[in-house]
Design a protein around this motif. Sequence first.
Motif: not given
Length: 331
Positions: A194-197, A215-225, A312-317
């Motif tokens: 999950l990043h902005q390349p 310059h946009s959000v790239h996410q591997e949704g299943k993994q992040v999930f 509670s939160a989880f996100g990019g990083g």
Amino acid sequence: MSKITAAITAVSGYVPETKMTNKDLEQIVDTNDEWIFSRTGIKERRILKEPSTGASDLAAPAVLDLCKKRGISPEEIDLLIVGTVTADYNFPSCANIVADKVGAKNAWSFDINAACSGFIYSLSTGAQFIETGKYKKVVVVGVDKMSSILNYEDRTTCIIFGDGGGAVLLEPNEEGNGIIDFQLHSDGSGVHYLHQPAGGSVKPASAETVANNEHSVHQEGKQVFKFAVTNMADVSEEVMLRNNLNGDTLDWLVPHQANLRIIDATANRLNLSPEKVMINIEKYGNTTAGTIPLCLWEWEPKLKKGDNIILSAFGGGFTWGAVYLKWAYNS
Ligand code: UT7
């Protein structure tokens, strides 16, 4: 003398007028309302579409309203922290711009870049300046203009995010209310999920990065999930256990609004009944650092002095964490 805690004494939020519904997205990408709603819980999101406006234009109205509600002048603010990944500029910080726009002439200000955990990182940081006795008024903002970093040809990301945010005022409390505990984590090995390349120092902007939509959000949704479900529940449970909280004694869970399925899984793990869980993802989508203060803003009239609340939160990083606070006032 009793210990000083940092308590939220006012909360406000701001979302732009323009709604983008799932039906609107059907006209733009190959998707449909049924898929989006059943996989994410989102019906619509808000978009800041006016040209030359940025995250500071979402934050400033919230901060001004916050001051009005509390009956203070922006000049009384000692410190202003903004959690965001969509600052108006790479530099200066969004917080510098917000402070200028609201007239917080006596505040110093800085941004915290922790993606969807931006608000809880900023809140925990701001609280330290109150607890030490150094400051009396710290404003903490969580805000994002996600539409500025979305590729509206990528149906896996553009359907999730929206624009908006909120702000809270932190002040000293000697009654035992306010921020009691927090647990924060980061793991930079999650960068590729999950990043902005492009646009940073590794890959500065070029004609090629623009053409490749980097310059946009790239996410591997299943993994992040998978990471989000496990880590949000684990860290929330850890903070609850060490503060002797359980599903009965906790009054509210304020989860980051990324996906209704992640929220439900977290609430189930904590044995919480659904009416104790703040959910507004259907209206605003995922506003990244904005989700938690937007929930607090909406639920403020229902909150009572002494309520036990977990954020509670989880996100990019990746970044993730949980904050335990006792609400400090009745509306
Ligand atoms: O807030 C920061 C942290 N971020 C998160 O927590 C997000 C975590 N991830 C998610 O919420 C979910 O993974 C998504 C909502 C992003 C995706 O849901 P999913 O259930 O994991 O779907 P998927 O990526 O496994 O895709 C399933 C299918 C695929 O088709 P095939 O390969 O099975 O034929 C996708 O191509 O759904 C397809 N698909 C779509 N179909 C209609 C993906 N996006 C869409 C779409 N509309 N918008």
